[in-house]
Design a protein around this motif. Structure first.
Motif, PDB file in Angstrom:
ATOM      1  N   MET A   1       0.813  -1.226   0.000  1.00 42.71           N
ATOM      2  CA  MET A   1       0.000   0.000   0.000  1.00 42.71           C
ATOM      3  C   MET A   1       0.839   1.265   0.000  1.00 42.71           C
ATOM      4  SD  MET A   1      -1.771  -0.036   3.828  1.00 42.71           S
ATOM      5  CE  MET A   1      -2.539   1.569   3.767  1.00 42.71           C
ATOM      6  N   GLY A   2       0.337   2.239  -0.711  1.00 43.80           N
ATOM      7  CA  GLY A   2       1.014   3.517  -0.825  1.00 43.80           C
ATOM      8  C   GLY A   2       0.503   4.531   0.185  1.00 43.80           C
TER       9      GLY A   2
ATOM     10  N   MET B   1      13.281  -0.304   4.225  1.00 41.17           N
ATOM     11  CA  MET B   1      13.720   1.027   4.623  1.00 41.17           C
ATOM     12  C   MET B   1      14.335   0.983   6.021  1.00 41.17           C
ATOM     13  SD  MET B   1      11.630   4.626   4.822  1.00 41.17           S
ATOM     14  CE  MET B   1      11.548   4.972   3.067  1.00 41.17           C
ATOM     15  N   ASP B   2      15.542   1.509   6.119  1.00 43.20           N
ATOM     16  CA  ASP B   2      16.212   1.561   7.421  1.00 43.20           C
ATOM     17  C   ASP B   2      15.562   2.630   8.295  1.00 43.20           C
ATOM     18  OD1 ASP B   2      17.982  -0.443   6.709  1.00 43.20           O
ATOM     19  OD2 ASP B   2      19.448   0.967   5.891  1.00 43.20           O
ATOM     20  N   ASP B   3      15.666   2.424   9.585  1.00 42.90           N
ATOM     21  CA  ASP B   3      15.154   3.398  10.538  1.00 42.90           C
ATOM     22  C   ASP B   3      16.108   4.591  10.557  1.00 42.90           C
ATOM     23  OD1 ASP B   3      14.212   4.843  12.651  1.00 42.90           O
ATOM     24  OD2 ASP B   3      14.203   3.175  14.086  1.00 42.90           O
ATOM     25  N   PRO B   4      15.656   5.782  10.176  1.00 36.45           N
ATOM     26  CA  PRO B   4      16.576   6.930  10.125  1.00 36.45           C
ATOM     27  C   PRO B   4      17.230   7.198  11.482  1.00 36.45           C
ATOM     28  CG  PRO B   4      14.349   7.562   9.402  1.00 36.45           C
ATOM     29  CD  PRO B   4      14.282   6.131   9.816  1.00 36.45           C
ATOM     30  N   SER B   5      16.539   6.851  12.563  1.00 39.14           N
ATOM     31  CA  SER B   5      17.101   7.149  13.883  1.00 39.14           C
ATOM     32  C   SER B   5      18.119   6.087  14.321  1.00 39.14           C
ATOM     33  CB  SER B   5      15.987   7.276  14.927  1.00 39.14           C
ATOM     34  OG  SER B   5      15.404   6.001  15.157  1.00 39.14           O
ATOM     35  N   ASP B   6      18.170   4.948  13.639  1.00 38.24           N
ATOM     36  CA  ASP B   6      19.172   3.922  13.929  1.00 38.24           C
ATOM     37  C   ASP B   6      19.216   2.930  12.767  1.00 38.24           C
ATOM     38  OD1 ASP B   6      20.860   1.984  14.777  1.00 38.24           O
ATOM     39  OD2 ASP B   6      19.824   1.567  16.671  1.00 38.24           O
ATOM     40  N   PRO B   7      20.053   3.221  11.758  1.00 36.44           N
ATOM     41  CA  PRO B   7      20.038   2.446  10.510  1.00 36.44           C
ATOM     42  C   PRO B   7      20.466   0.985  10.667  1.00 36.44           C
ATOM     43  CG  PRO B   7      21.231   4.528  10.252  1.00 36.44           C
ATOM     44  CD  PRO B   7      21.039   4.310  11.713  1.00 36.44           C
ATOM     45  N   LYS B   8      20.845   0.555  11.872  1.00 37.16           N
ATOM     46  CA  LYS B   8      21.101  -0.871  12.056  1.00 37.16           C
ATOM     47  C   LYS B   8      19.780  -1.657  12.042  1.00 37.16           C
ATOM     48  CE  LYS B   8      23.418  -1.054  15.942  1.00 37.16           C
ATOM     49  NZ  LYS B   8      23.443   0.418  16.259  1.00 37.16           N
ATOM     50  N   TYR B   9      18.694  -0.923  12.237  1.00 32.18           N
ATOM     51  CA  TYR B   9      17.371  -1.557  12.269  1.00 32.18           C
ATOM     52  C   TYR B   9      16.497  -1.019  11.136  1.00 32.18           C
ATOM     53  CZ  TYR B   9      18.953  -3.216  16.770  1.00 32.18           C
ATOM     54  OH  TYR B   9      19.673  -3.836  17.754  1.00 32.18           O
ATOM     55  N   THR B  10      15.444  -1.733  10.817  1.00 32.14           N
ATOM     56  CA  THR B  10      14.560  -1.334   9.712  1.00 32.14           C
ATOM     57  C   THR B  10      13.175  -0.973  10.233  1.00 32.14           C
ATOM     58  OG1 THR B  10      14.022  -3.668   9.407  1.00 32.14           O
ATOM     59  CG2 THR B  10      15.687  -2.734   7.943  1.00 32.14           C
TER      60      THR B  10
ATOM     61  N   GLY C   1       6.833  -4.475   6.196  1.00 31.67           N
ATOM     62  CA  GLY C   1       7.606  -3.281   6.499  1.00 31.67           C
ATOM     63  C   GLY C   1       7.498  -2.215   5.432  1.00 31.67           C
ATOM     64  N   GLN C   2       8.083  -1.076   5.743  1.00 31.56           N
ATOM     65  CA  GLN C   2       8.132   0.012   4.768  1.00 31.56           C
ATOM     66  C   GLN C   2       9.270  -0.245   3.788  1.00 31.56           C
ATOM     67  OE1 GLN C   2       7.762   3.944   6.436  1.00 31.56           O
ATOM     68  NE2 GLN C   2       8.038   4.964   4.442  1.00 31.56           N
ATOM     69  N   ARG C   3       9.064   0.172   2.518  1.00 34.23           N
ATOM     70  CA  ARG C   3      10.088  -0.015   1.480  1.00 34.23           C
ATOM     71  C   ARG C   3      10.739   1.326   1.181  1.00 34.23           C
ATOM     72  NH1 ARG C   3       8.292  -5.169   2.487  1.00 34.23           N
ATOM     73  NH2 ARG C   3       6.250  -5.527   1.590  1.00 34.23           N
ATOM     74  N   ILE C   4      11.884   1.243   0.586  1.00 35.38           N
ATOM     75  CA  ILE C   4      12.542   2.453   0.095  1.00 35.38           C
ATOM     76  C   ILE C   4      11.770   2.952  -1.125  1.00 35.38           C
ATOM     77  CG2 ILE C   4      14.639   3.336  -1.000  1.00 35.38           C
ATOM     78  CD1 ILE C   4      16.171   1.165   0.638  1.00 35.38           C
ATOM     79  N   HIS C   5      11.395   4.240  -1.136  1.00 36.69           N
ATOM     80  CA  HIS C   5      10.720   4.749  -2.327  1.00 36.69           C
ATOM     81  C   HIS C   5      11.595   5.700  -3.147  1.00 36.69           C
ATOM     82  CE1 HIS C   5       9.572   7.513   0.999  1.00 36.69           C
ATOM     83  NE2 HIS C   5       9.731   8.455   0.092  1.00 36.69           N
ATOM     84  N   GLY C   6      12.645   6.233  -2.547  1.00 33.50           N
ATOM     85  CA  GLY C   6      13.519   7.139  -3.296  1.00 33.50           C
ATOM     86  C   GLY C   6      14.474   6.371  -4.217  1.00 33.50           C
ATOM     87  N   TYR C   7      14.627   6.871  -5.430  1.00 31.60           N
ATOM     88  CA  TYR C   7      15.453   6.183  -6.422  1.00 31.60           C
ATOM     89  C   TYR C   7      16.911   6.091  -5.966  1.00 31.60           C
ATOM     90  CZ  TYR C   7      17.736   5.277 -10.932  1.00 31.60           C
ATOM     91  OH  TYR C   7      18.496   4.751 -11.943  1.00 31.60           O
TER      92      TYR C   7
ATOM     93  N   HIS D   1       5.638   3.828   0.810  1.00 33.64           N
ATOM     94  CA  HIS D   1       4.787   2.635   0.732  1.00 33.64           C
ATOM     95  C   HIS D   1       5.416   1.472   1.478  1.00 33.64           C
ATOM     96  CE1 HIS D   1       7.688   1.922  -2.514  1.00 33.64           C
ATOM     97  NE2 HIS D   1       7.365   0.644  -2.465  1.00 33.64           N
ATOM     98  N   GLY D   2       4.614   0.462   1.684  1.00 35.98           N
ATOM     99  CA  GLY D   2       5.084  -0.749   2.337  1.00 35.98           C
ATOM    100  C   GLY D   2       4.071  -1.852   2.165  1.00 35.98           C
ATOM    101  N   GLY D   3       4.399  -3.011   2.691  1.00 31.69           N
ATOM    102  CA  GLY D   3       3.490  -4.130   2.512  1.00 31.69           C
ATOM    103  C   GLY D   3       3.852  -5.274   3.422  1.00 31.69           C
ATOM    104  N   LEU D   4       3.143  -6.362   3.242  1.00 27.03           N
ATOM    105  CA  LEU D   4       3.389  -7.540   4.067  1.00 27.03           C
ATOM    106  C   LEU D   4       3.016  -8.801   3.305  1.00 27.03           C
ATOM    107  CD1 LEU D   4       0.370  -8.638   5.051  1.00 27.03           C
ATOM    108  CD2 LEU D   4       0.540  -6.727   6.614  1.00 27.03           C
ATOM    109  N   GLY D   5       3.498  -9.918   3.802  1.00 29.04           N
ATOM    110  CA  GLY D   5       3.155 -11.221   3.244  1.00 29.04           C
ATOM    111  C   GLY D   5       2.819 -12.174   4.380  1.00 29.04           C
TER     112      GLY D   5
END
Lengths: 435, 435
Positions: A231-232, A338-347, A363-369, A400-404
């Protein structure tokens, strides 16, 4: 047998509403019990069974279990019969006969076969009422997923299973000869469902996925049914958890309302999904290790045994069969996470544990090219191999992000089955290609 | 953006009902038209678009097509706007930006690309409103199939796509290495859906099937979505045609009610499925040949050109876009097809032609064990290779039959598309493995 198709369809299912009337019903002879003079014939219909009483002198010549028959008679209330009604049989017509007795007594309450035998005999073993109820429960889960998403404006998609590259990477992918070219079986619809977000904003798919994992466990299948959504315009990945919670609530309501017979037959305790607790990955690990007195071996991994402990913690301390575990380590998540901006060791991601087992990853996906390109390069990947995928990032994508969700695993947990194979009609594993 | 997930979800779709109020909506910038001072921004949402008016002095710095944005303002009635409403924009927030302009102008009414380019650019081309409407129509068809069957007491199943033998025989089957063993991709769920009839009486599945056909035509895909059903306790195969008719009626009703925007955008004329005429195979061939003045080349075959003539006959003489053609020759049907007892050269089977093309194949199956063995032997087949399949015939099967509908082909016919690839998100053919 009179009337239109739908009149015929409804005959057995609707029988309970027609007491005091003459009816004609069709079904399979599920069981025959001779009570000395009177014979009880249990007729198996598509969703229910009907007790039929054949009085003294009733001609049952040639009738055996698993005959397909048509029965006419008076339907009457009978408190001791299943469903509270029975048919006083007056006329019986045999529509077809088995060629040999069944290799297993399907009319028993439980089959009690070992797993290998159960799966080998599945084409007939499903005639056992408990066995078939498992896959009715599975149907309810798939329906609830679709109906929830449809109400939220998601569009259903169908994406290819023969692909030119795997979405999850790694070696656990089936290879295929595609007219002389190398091709693979899709490990997930990941790339495709993301592609659709730019067009439809919200999409879902329920379809098979294929994993060539070479180990045999009670929780893995080499082919399974994945319920996927993407979902977006997320505010955050918590929106995805909200959607999943809505789905689970819908599923439990549907099971309680429309599948009550199956739920009762399997003696299921439906879990409460009203409010699902959430713990961070590192937090959940720490809390369970502390409570159950073990040492954490790897701060960045979650072994099945640890999932069980965390599930136990959720049940005992938080009072929930479900637990969302968030912020999985970046190195355990794929390149599009997408990594967590506040701690990129985690997503910015989560799993849903259900009674101590992971049934969902999202989880959330990276949307920036550029951000996506950079993460691929940092992982030693070659962006030029993902041209059609990266086309959408270049063209602009909303957050955006999604799940399975693994449908068989969810079914198995819900039904209390100790091996996911019990919850798959025809499992595929290292040694099993048939039936 | 305030409120719960569902409030956010509904924002754009429900916009029309909120005129006179301040709203905040999210979407992709579909088009920007500078009218000299005033700029019209078309916002693309999941199912609709919203015209947004940005007055003089409104800051559109950095806003381009395919930006993801959040817009706030007053929603007001405006007869000239699509949907009769427009947003007087007051505030705009950019959520994400494209990295490059799109390779195709998706905001045009029609893309007018050649097929190869259309498919290569599909991940972004679907942002064109007409393109995406095709797959909204496809969703309606799948929903109608499920909802019809659910109401008739069918159970949804999920059967394996990696199999040990093909159901349709022949060489058009994909081969696979399965942990060192030879395996195949399922050509249809035929054997499995029949197996389920003994347990559930009525079952259905919507899932991919795989055909390794080595020719390239406008009507074939190497992977397509098959809508399959199988039902027990048939009176005759005409029951299956009744079920399919109910499905088509439901589909047209659903399209008219819930997909009216897509139907209008594609300028579709929805066919009438109230009563579908029926002709026998030999009869249909004769009538079309006579009317259009050509000689029948093969009395046991139906070439695509002949299907077109028969479809034309159905339209011109019988006034129908649909035609059931029954009693196909036995030698053109698979080994499990039941022959017509009154003339075993023909089978108790049918196809549905839609505007001159086959979109469904169905029929009654053999349920007797010995009868099935005999037909296999007569065809030189080896029954011992079909042990798990024949297990159900041995165990007793009700009279039964089923059908399979090609979802993409049905979508293509309905949308007036001249190549089935237009109606498949990511087609697989001899030369196409990506995107």
């Amino acid at each position: 047998m009179d009337g239109t198709l739908s009149a015929r369809v409804m005959a057995l299912k609707e029988a309970g509403r027609r007491t005091g009337r003459q009816v004609t019903v069709r079904g399979m002879v599920h069981a025959l019990r001779d009570m000395g003079g009177i014979t009880f014939l249990t007729l198996r219909g598509s969703e229910t069974v009907l007790q039929c009483v054949c009085g003294e002198g009733f001609d049952l010549q040639g009738v055996t279990e698993e005959c397909a028959v048509e029965l006419s008679g008076l339907l009457r209330q009978e408190a001791r019969a299943p469903g509270g009604v029975e048919l006083a049989a007056e006329e019986l017509k045999i529509l077809s006969r088995p060629a040999a007795p069944l290799p297993v007594a399907v009319s028993k309450r439980k089959l009690n076969l070992n797993l290998d035998t159960e799966l080998a005999l599945r084409p007939v073993g499903l005639r056992n009422l408990r066995q078939r109820s498992v896959f009715r429960v599975q149907e309810a889960l798939a329906r609830a997923f679709r109906e929830t998403l449809h109400q939220l404006g998601f569009t259903e998609i169908h994406t290819p299973k023969i692909v030119h590259a795997g979405a999850e990477g790694g070696s656990n992918i089936f290879r295929l000869d595609y007219f002389g070219r190398k091709a693979f079986l899709a490990q997930s619809p990941q790339f495709y469902k993301q592609m659709m977000v730019g067009a439809y904003e919200r999409v879902f798919e329920i379809a098979p996925v294929f994993r060539a994992e070479k180990h045999s466990t009670a929780r893995h299948l080499n082919e399974y049914t994945s319920m996927d959504l993407e979902m977006g315009f997320l505010d955050s990945f918590y929106d995805l958890m909200e959607v999943e919670t809505l789905f689970l609530q819908k599923a439990m309501a549907l099971l309680a309302e429309e599948y009550a017979g199956d739920v009762a037959r399997l003696e299921l305790e439906l879990p409460d999904a009203a409010a699902i607790p959430t713990l961070r990955f590192d937090e959940a690990k720490g809390l369970a290790a502390e409570r159950y007195g073990y040492r954490i071996r790897d701060p960045y991994d979650l072994e099945p045994e640890e999932e069980q402990s965390i599930g136990r913690y959720a049940k005992e301390v938080l009072g929930s069969d479900f637990l969302f575990v968030t912020h999985y380590p970046s190195k355990k998540r794929p390149f599009y996470a997408m990594d967590d901006p506040s701690d990129p060791k985690y997503t910015l991601s989560f799993d849903l544990l259900f009674r101590g087992m992971e049934v969902t990853t999202g989880g959330q996906r990276i949307h920036g090219y550029q951000e996506q390109i950079d993460k691929m390069l940092a992982r030693g990947m070659h962006p030029e191999e993902f041209e059609s995928y990266l086309m959408i990032h270049r063209a602009g994508m909303p957050p955006h992000g999604g799940l399975g969700i693994g449908l068989e695993r969810l079914t198995a947990r819900l039904c209390g089955l100790d091996n996911v194979r019990h919850a798959c009609l025809f499992p595929r594993d290292l040694s099993r290609l048939e039936p």
